[in-house]
Write an enzyme that holds these catalytic residues in place. Structure first.
Site, PDB file in Angstrom:
ATOM      1  N   LYS A  36      59.041  60.501  -6.301  1.00  0.00           N
ATOM      2  CA  LYS A  36      59.920  60.094  -7.411  1.00  0.00           C
ATOM      3  C   LYS A  36      59.141  59.989  -8.439  1.00  0.00           C
ATOM      4  O   LYS A  36      57.968  59.476  -8.785  1.00  0.00           O
ATOM      5  CB  LYS A  36      60.603  58.626  -7.022  1.00  0.00           C
ATOM      6  CG  LYS A  36      61.529  58.373  -8.233  1.00  0.00           C
ATOM      7  CD  LYS A  36      62.338  57.238  -8.070  1.00  0.00           C
ATOM      8  CE  LYS A  36      61.709  55.885  -8.584  1.00  0.00           C
ATOM      9  NZ  LYS A  36      61.473  55.748  -9.921  1.00  0.00           N
ATOM     10  N   ASP A  63      63.989  60.463 -11.864  1.00  0.00           N
ATOM     11  CA  ASP A  63      64.675  59.268 -11.830  1.00  0.00           C
ATOM     12  C   ASP A  63      64.608  58.608 -13.453  1.00  0.00           C
ATOM     13  O   ASP A  63      63.731  58.099 -13.660  1.00  0.00           O
ATOM     14  CB  ASP A  63      64.076  57.993 -10.925  1.00  0.00           C
ATOM     15  CG  ASP A  63      64.578  56.744 -11.438  1.00  0.00           C
ATOM     16  OD1 ASP A  63      65.859  56.505 -11.862  1.00  0.00           O
ATOM     17  OD2 ASP A  63      63.772  55.870 -11.192  1.00  0.00           O
ATOM     18  N   LYS A  65      67.385  58.018 -15.092  1.00  0.00           N
ATOM     19  CA  LYS A  65      68.446  56.978 -15.370  1.00  0.00           C
ATOM     20  C   LYS A  65      69.186  57.028 -16.844  1.00  0.00           C
ATOM     21  O   LYS A  65      69.102  56.342 -17.795  1.00  0.00           O
ATOM     22  CB  LYS A  65      67.982  55.657 -15.311  1.00  0.00           C
ATOM     23  CG  LYS A  65      67.245  55.052 -13.966  1.00  0.00           C
ATOM     24  CD  LYS A  65      66.834  53.283 -14.305  1.00  0.00           C
ATOM     25  CE  LYS A  65      66.331  52.856 -12.911  1.00  0.00           C
ATOM     26  NZ  LYS A  65      64.974  53.663 -12.340  1.00  0.00           N
ATOM     27  N   ASP A  68      73.640  57.175 -22.372  1.00  0.00           N
ATOM     28  CA  ASP A  68      73.974  57.592 -23.640  1.00  0.00           C
ATOM     29  C   ASP A  68      75.294  58.000 -23.786  1.00  0.00           C
ATOM     30  O   ASP A  68      76.129  57.897 -22.761  1.00  0.00           O
ATOM     31  CB  ASP A  68      72.871  58.575 -24.120  1.00  0.00           C
ATOM     32  CG  ASP A  68      72.564  58.451 -25.434  1.00  0.00           C
ATOM     33  OD1 ASP A  68      73.369  58.272 -26.314  1.00  0.00           O
ATOM     34  OD2 ASP A  68      71.485  58.805 -25.643  1.00  0.00           O
ATOM     35  N   THR A 126      67.835  46.654  -8.951  1.00  0.00           N
ATOM     36  CA  THR A 126      67.054  45.927  -7.931  1.00  0.00           C
ATOM     37  C   THR A 126      66.335  44.611  -8.480  1.00  0.00           C
ATOM     38  O   THR A 126      65.994  43.347  -7.662  1.00  0.00           O
ATOM     39  CB  THR A 126      66.477  46.621  -6.745  1.00  0.00           C
ATOM     40  OG1 THR A 126      65.330  47.251  -7.551  1.00  0.00           O
ATOM     41  CG2 THR A 126      67.227  47.507  -6.099  1.00  0.00           C
ATOM     42  N   ARG A 217      54.844  50.603  -5.095  1.00  0.00           N
ATOM     43  CA  ARG A 217      53.682  49.985  -5.303  1.00  0.00           C
ATOM     44  C   ARG A 217      53.173  49.548  -3.933  1.00  0.00           C
ATOM     45  O   ARG A 217      51.938  49.500  -3.614  1.00  0.00           O
ATOM     46  CB  ARG A 217      53.830  48.690  -5.903  1.00  0.00           C
ATOM     47  CG  ARG A 217      53.842  48.969  -7.649  1.00  0.00           C
ATOM     48  CD  ARG A 217      54.194  47.865  -8.536  1.00  0.00           C
ATOM     49  NE  ARG A 217      55.786  47.686  -8.279  1.00  0.00           N
ATOM     50  CZ  ARG A 217      56.456  46.819  -9.087  1.00  0.00           C
ATOM     51  NH1 ARG A 217      55.954  46.161  -9.791  1.00  0.00           N
ATOM     52  NH2 ARG A 217      57.843  46.654  -8.865  1.00  0.00           N
TER      53      ARG A 217
HETATM   54  O1  LIG Z   1      66.358  54.212  -9.656  1.00  0.00           O
HETATM   55  C1  LIG Z   1      65.430  53.732  -9.106  1.00  0.00           C
HETATM   56  O2  LIG Z   1      64.696  54.417  -8.228  1.00  0.00           O
HETATM   57  C2  LIG Z   1      65.440  52.319  -9.186  1.00  0.00           C
HETATM   58  C3  LIG Z   1      66.466  51.567  -9.284  1.00  0.00           C
HETATM   59  C4  LIG Z   1      66.585  50.360  -8.812  1.00  0.00           C
HETATM   60  O3  LIG Z   1      67.682  49.564  -9.323  1.00  0.00           O
HETATM   61  N1  LIG Z   1      65.409  49.704  -8.936  1.00  0.00           N
HETATM   62  C5  LIG Z   1      64.167  50.166  -8.802  1.00  0.00           C
HETATM   63  O4  LIG Z   1      63.157  49.712  -8.426  1.00  0.00           O
HETATM   64  N2  LIG Z   1      64.149  51.430  -8.993  1.00  0.00           N
HETATM   65  C6  LIG Z   1      62.896  52.393  -9.078  1.00  0.00           C
HETATM   66  O5  LIG Z   1      62.236  52.260  -7.736  1.00  0.00           O
HETATM   67  C7  LIG Z   1      60.836  51.924  -7.836  1.00  0.00           C
HETATM   68  C8  LIG Z   1      60.445  50.816  -7.073  1.00  0.00           C
HETATM   69  O6  LIG Z   1      59.075  50.655  -7.261  1.00  0.00           O
HETATM   70  P1  LIG Z   1      58.228  49.508  -6.352  1.00  0.00           P
HETATM   71  O7  LIG Z   1      58.869  48.289  -6.840  1.00  0.00           O
HETATM   72  O8  LIG Z   1      56.922  49.489  -6.939  1.00  0.00           O
HETATM   73  O9  LIG Z   1      58.443  49.521  -4.940  1.00  0.00           O
HETATM   74  C9  LIG Z   1      60.394  51.987  -9.391  1.00  0.00           C
HETATM   75  O10 LIG Z   1      60.124  53.456  -9.569  1.00  0.00           O
HETATM   76  C10 LIG Z   1      61.839  51.822 -10.029  1.00  0.00           C
HETATM   77  O11 LIG Z   1      61.999  52.673 -11.120  1.00  0.00           O
END
Ligand SMILES: O=C(O)c1cc(=O)[nH]c(=O)n1[C@@H]1O[C@H](COP(=O)(O)O)[C@@H](O)[C@H]1O
Length: 241
Positions: A36, A63, A65, A68, A126, A217
């Site tokens: 991603k 991603d 998002k 606009d 999330t 992470r």
């Molecule tokens: O669209 C996303 O991927 C996304 C949506 C969401 O609600 N929460 C979320 O954490 N993400 C993405 O998912 C990844 C989570 O990363 P970690 O928390 O490091 O596992 C990040 O790149 C966020 O940008």
């Protein structure tokens, strides 16, 4: 779950600068199938990083998002899709007109590239809790808000949703058997939560109805990212179907 299916369903979030991103891609090649590209990497490198990952054989979730006015989102979706992403994200909260414009932009790009990326709508991030939703003026419970946005997305040509694993079961019934339910907020047992609020383990996310999980992470920050990735695949392979 079968091993090959597991590899098709785990998306590794590469949230860092170019040098480390390329290092991680080279390490994960032959193991992971999806990477991603989020805002951290894309705003630094632009479309070239998508092409570099594609050249290495990865599928790419771009991603960005989008959020606009519809005209801008249509153009953004078109431009972003031209880079060759397989999957792209748009905020569900931007209105039905904005979601429809995103789909149109992606279709315009497909006339040039020959294939349209799949599209997923962010429902409730999330990282957000019920309190953070209230803070921005939304009083409905998270599952109700996620359900509303998922329906709006589906009515406007979006292929699926991004939600937490905790809503995945309910989202599955909205998007149908073939719809995408992409869940970040995934943490192997014992892993640090960081800024994530609504979380689950990889196997629980799939048991709940996810089509794909996004893990950043816990893999990219591990001493050995390949081992961390493979531990997740092993957990999924050990699941009862
Ligand atoms: O669209 C996303 O991927 C996304 C949506 C969401 O609600 N929460 C979320 O954490 N993400 C993405 O998912 C990844 C989570 O990363 P970690 O928390 O490091 O596992 C990040 O790149 C966020 O940008």
């Amino acid at each position: 779950m079968l091993e090959s299916l597991a590899r098709d369903r785990v998306i590794v979030a590469i949230d860092c600068g170019r040098d480390r991103a390329i290092e991680l891609a080279d390490e994960l090649k032959g193991h992971a199938r999806w990477l991603k590209v989020g805002m951290t990497l894309y705003y630094a490198e632009g479309p070239s990083i998508v092409r570099e990952f594609k050249e290495r054989g990865f599928k790419v979730f771009l991603d960005l998002k989008f959020y606009d006015i519809p005209h801008q989102v249509r153009g953004a979706a078109r431009s972003a899709a031209l880079a060759g992403a397989d999957l792209m994200s748009v905020h569900g909260m931007g209105s039905g007109a904005m979601l429809a414009a995103c789909r149109e932009g992606a279709e315009e790009a497909a006339e040039v590239t020959g294939s349209r990326p799949q599209l997923v709508a962010i429902t409730v991030l999330t990282s957000m809790s019920q309190d953070s939703l209230t803070e921005i003026g939304i009083d409905s419970p998270i599952p109700v808000e996620a359900d509303r946005l998922a329906r709006l997305a589906r009515e406007n040509g979006i292929d699926g949703v991004v939600c937490s694993p905790q809503e995945a079961g309910a989202m599955r019934s909205v998007v149908g058997e073939d719809g995408l339910v992409v869940t970040p907020g995934v943490r192997p047992a014992g892993a640090a939560l960081g800024d994530q609020t609504r979380v689950a383990t990889p196997s629980s996310a799939f048991k709940a109805g996810s089509s794909h999980i996004v893990v950043g992470r816990p893999i990219t920050g591990a001493e050995n990212p390949v081992d961390a990735y493979e531990a997740i695949i092993a957990e999924l392979c050990a699941m009862d179907d």
